[in-house]
Design a protein around this motif. Structure first.
Motif, PDB file in Angstrom:
ATOM      1  N   LEU A 174       1.391  -1.273  -0.195  1.00 21.21           N
ATOM      2  CA  LEU A 174       0.102   0.014  -0.024  1.00 21.21           C
ATOM      3  C   LEU A 174       0.704   1.466  -0.209  1.00 21.21           C
ATOM      4  O   LEU A 174       1.104   2.002  -0.793  1.00 21.21           O
ATOM      5  N   ARG A 175       1.959   1.560   0.731  1.00 19.55           N
ATOM      6  CA  ARG A 175       2.602   2.640   1.028  1.00 19.55           C
ATOM      7  C   ARG A 175       3.436   2.565  -0.604  1.00 19.55           C
ATOM      8  O   ARG A 175       3.171   4.001  -0.870  1.00 19.55           O
ATOM      9  N   GLY A 176       3.919   2.189  -0.361  1.00 21.73           N
ATOM     10  CA  GLY A 176       4.150   2.170  -2.655  1.00 21.73           C
ATOM     11  C   GLY A 176       2.744   2.738  -3.818  1.00 21.73           C
ATOM     12  O   GLY A 176       3.612   3.498  -4.427  1.00 21.73           O
ATOM     13  N   VAL A 177       2.201   2.276  -3.537  1.00 25.48           N
ATOM     14  CA  VAL A 177       0.982   2.912  -3.848  1.00 25.48           C
ATOM     15  C   VAL A 177       1.035   4.302  -4.064  1.00 25.48           C
ATOM     16  O   VAL A 177       0.506   5.165  -4.891  1.00 25.48           O
ATOM     17  N   VAL A 178       0.428   4.399  -2.856  1.00 24.70           N
ATOM     18  CA  VAL A 178       0.763   6.546  -2.540  1.00 24.70           C
ATOM     19  C   VAL A 178       1.132   6.578  -2.771  1.00 24.70           C
ATOM     20  O   VAL A 178       1.968   8.044  -3.566  1.00 24.70           O
ATOM     21  N   SER A 189      -1.471  14.570  -2.854  1.00 28.18           N
ATOM     22  CA  SER A 189      -0.876  15.756  -2.174  1.00 28.18           C
ATOM     23  C   SER A 189       0.625  14.558  -1.944  1.00 28.18           C
ATOM     24  O   SER A 189      -0.153  13.538  -1.103  1.00 28.18           O
ATOM     25  N   ARG A 190       1.523  15.135  -1.999  1.00 28.37           N
ATOM     26  CA  ARG A 190       2.717  14.266  -0.544  1.00 28.37           C
ATOM     27  C   ARG A 190       2.321  14.823   0.990  1.00 28.37           C
ATOM     28  O   ARG A 190       1.902  15.865   1.022  1.00 28.37           O
ATOM     29  N   GLY A 191       2.364  13.374   1.540  1.00 22.41           N
ATOM     30  CA  GLY A 191       2.527  13.368   3.046  1.00 22.41           C
ATOM     31  C   GLY A 191       0.389  13.960   3.323  1.00 22.41           C
ATOM     32  O   GLY A 191      -0.010  13.902   4.392  1.00 22.41           O
ATOM     33  N   SER A 192       0.291  13.637   2.341  1.00 25.46           N
ATOM     34  CA  SER A 192      -1.541  13.684   2.541  1.00 25.46           C
ATOM     35  C   SER A 192      -2.628  12.957   3.264  1.00 25.46           C
ATOM     36  O   SER A 192      -1.723  11.511   3.632  1.00 25.46           O
ATOM     37  N   ARG A 193      -3.699  13.026   3.971  1.00 24.98           N
ATOM     38  CA  ARG A 193      -4.085  12.300   4.724  1.00 24.98           C
ATOM     39  C   ARG A 193      -5.030  11.247   4.446  1.00 24.98           C
ATOM     40  O   ARG A 193      -5.577  11.575   3.072  1.00 24.98           O
ATOM     41  N   ILE A 194      -5.356   9.862   4.870  1.00 29.61           N
ATOM     42  CA  ILE A 194      -6.348   8.845   4.208  1.00 29.61           C
ATOM     43  C   ILE A 194      -7.334   8.465   5.115  1.00 29.61           C
ATOM     44  O   ILE A 194      -6.451   8.213   6.617  1.00 29.61           O
ATOM     45  N   ALA A 195      -7.521   7.717   4.345  1.00 29.61           N
ATOM     46  CA  ALA A 195      -9.068   7.523   5.084  1.00 29.61           C
ATOM     47  C   ALA A 195      -8.863   5.888   4.923  1.00 29.61           C
ATOM     48  O   ALA A 195      -8.782   5.659   3.842  1.00 29.61           O
ATOM     49  N   ALA A 196      -9.516   5.204   5.865  1.00 29.61           N
ATOM     50  CA  ALA A 196      -9.213   3.604   5.830  1.00 29.61           C
ATOM     51  C   ALA A 196     -10.624   3.299   5.591  1.00 29.61           C
ATOM     52  O   ALA A 196     -11.262   3.703   7.053  1.00 29.61           O
ATOM     53  N   GLU A 252     -11.189  -4.768  13.027  1.00 33.65           N
ATOM     54  CA  GLU A 252     -11.034  -3.342  11.824  1.00 33.65           C
ATOM     55  C   GLU A 252     -10.161  -2.324  13.158  1.00 33.65           C
ATOM     56  O   GLU A 252     -10.516  -2.956  14.006  1.00 33.65           O
ATOM     57  N   ALA A 253      -9.872  -1.810  12.836  1.00 32.35           N
ATOM     58  CA  ALA A 253      -8.628  -0.514  13.334  1.00 32.35           C
ATOM     59  C   ALA A 253      -7.459  -1.543  13.262  1.00 32.35           C
ATOM     60  O   ALA A 253      -6.605  -0.639  14.345  1.00 32.35           O
ATOM     61  N   ASN A 254      -7.588  -2.647  13.661  1.00 35.77           N
ATOM     62  CA  ASN A 254      -6.145  -3.272  13.670  1.00 35.77           C
ATOM     63  C   ASN A 254      -4.419  -2.718  13.384  1.00 35.77           C
ATOM     64  O   ASN A 254      -5.246  -2.339  11.967  1.00 35.77           O
ATOM     65  N   GLU A 255      -3.785  -2.638  13.315  1.00 33.02           N
ATOM     66  CA  GLU A 255      -2.522  -2.295  12.494  1.00 33.02           C
ATOM     67  C   GLU A 255      -2.186  -2.757  11.989  1.00 33.02           C
ATOM     68  O   GLU A 255      -1.907  -2.146  10.927  1.00 33.02           O
ATOM     69  N   GLY A 256      -1.924  -3.910  12.112  1.00 29.38           N
ATOM     70  CA  GLY A 256      -1.703  -4.841  10.779  1.00 29.38           C
ATOM     71  C   GLY A 256      -2.229  -4.647   9.974  1.00 29.38           C
ATOM     72  O   GLY A 256      -1.834  -5.390   8.366  1.00 29.38           O
ATOM     73  N   LEU A 285       2.336   3.556   7.229  1.00 32.11           N
ATOM     74  CA  LEU A 285       1.353   5.117   7.486  1.00 32.11           C
ATOM     75  C   LEU A 285       0.263   5.603   8.302  1.00 32.11           C
ATOM     76  O   LEU A 285      -0.342   6.283   7.625  1.00 32.11           O
ATOM     77  N   ALA A 286       0.555   4.615   9.172  1.00 34.10           N
ATOM     78  CA  ALA A 286       0.136   5.091  10.224  1.00 34.10           C
ATOM     79  C   ALA A 286      -0.234   6.611  10.593  1.00 34.10           C
ATOM     80  O   ALA A 286      -1.407   6.836  11.542  1.00 34.10           O
ATOM     81  N   ASP A 287       0.651   6.991  10.410  1.00 38.40           N
ATOM     82  CA  ASP A 287       0.392   8.684  11.000  1.00 38.40           C
ATOM     83  C   ASP A 287      -0.484   9.663  10.660  1.00 38.40           C
ATOM     84  O   ASP A 287      -1.058  10.960  10.234  1.00 38.40           O
TER      85      ASP A 287
END
Length: 316
Positions: A16-20, A30-37, A46-50, A56-58
């Protein structure tokens, strides 16, 4: 038009990080823009960090749609009862559809194996396939009709419990440029997306959807498993999706769930859902919607009318 990226299941070197990062480099977001999941397909996880790339967590705001649907049910018992009743109707419809579908598929299979005057048998096989397509279309219409009846009667968007949760979802969406829809249970995912706005949640944002998430973006969700543990299986039309990925039937885990070595099965699948492309989304596969159409990466393939695997999106 939303930029849309459909991914196969996890693995295959595609992150996912590579796609972003690629969407940022191309100026789509935009670089560093926020992402909704959206991770509602995983229910208790749901909402499990894994579930999402921790790097991308921050930047990620999980919309927690599954938990919010539970809160709606707790706060509005009438709505919850009506929803359960509707689900019961849909389950009954699905059982009836699958019973009828089994007979039609077996008839088509038998005609495919029948030997004789091809000028006669070809027309019979074509009619048998059309019978399957008519049943699929009628079933999808009935699913939409039952669900629409529930929405007209219960008016979810006007109920206090739903409005309260939608306001919180809107607050989390504020300032995001991308929505990531993870996989899991496709029915859970689709119903929660619908409850909290459906396509409106995605409007004006890039969408990255993985596995079952890719399925919910298509116009028509097809469940499939040629060799399930419980016996023979036939692909079945499950529901209408959100329709952002036009002309696509998304088939995640295709290599493990489809008997792709059986050309007759594959040809029937491709013909049944034509002119949409049956796209085989295995780990590492990715397709992007560009202005000129779809692009495929990672060796992604589709089924052609003869049941062969061919490169997507090359013309038939």
């Amino acid at each position: 038009m939303n930029p849309v990226v459909l991914l196969g299941p996890r693995g295959g070197g595609l992150t996912l990080r590579g796609v972003v990062a690629e969407l940022e480099a191309s100026g789509v977001i935009s670089r560093g823009s926020r992402i909704a999941a959206v991770t509602a397909g995983w229910r208790d996880r749901e909402a499990n960090e894994g579930l999402l790339d921790p790097r991308l967590a921050d930047r990620v705001a999980d919309l927690e749609l599954y938990r919010r649907s539970d809160r709606v049910a707790e706060a509005d018992a009438e709505f919850a009862r009506a929803h359960r009743a509707t689900q019961g109707r849909l389950k009954a419809l699905r059982r009836a559809y699958n019973l009828r579908l089994d007979g039609l598929v077996e008839a088509h299979r038998g005609l495919a194996e029948l030997r004789g005057d091809e000028s006669v048998l070809r027309a019979e096989r074509d009619e048998a396939l059309e019978a399957i397509r008519r049943l699929d279309a009628r079933h999808l219409d009935r699913v939409v009709e039952i669900r629409s009846e529930f929405e007209r009667r219960m008016k979810p968007a006007e109920r206090d419990a739903v409005r309260s949760q939608r306001r919180e979802v809107d607050a989390r969406l504020e300032g995001t440029e991308t929505v990531v829809i993870e996989g899991g249970h496709v029915a859970n995912l689709l119903s929660r997306l619908r409850l909290f706005g459906g396509r409106e949640l995605l409007r004006g944002r890039a969408v990255i959807a993985r596995s079952a998430g890719a399925m919910v973006l298509t116009p028509r969700i097809v469940l499939f498993h040629d060799r399930p543990p419980w016996g023979a299986g036939h692909p079945e039309v499950f529901d209408a999706g959100l329709g952002l990925a036009e002309d696509i039937v998304a088939l995640p885990h295709a290599s493990s769930r489809l008997a792709l070595d059986d050309r007759a099965l594959s040809a029937r699948l491709a013909a049944r859902f034509a002119p949409a492309s049956c796209v085989l989304l295995d780990p590492g596969h990715r397709i992007d919607r560009a202005a000129e159409g779809w692009n495929g990466e990672g060796g992604v393939e589709r089924l052609d009318p003869t049941g062969r695997r061919v490169r997507f999106p090359a013309a038939a």
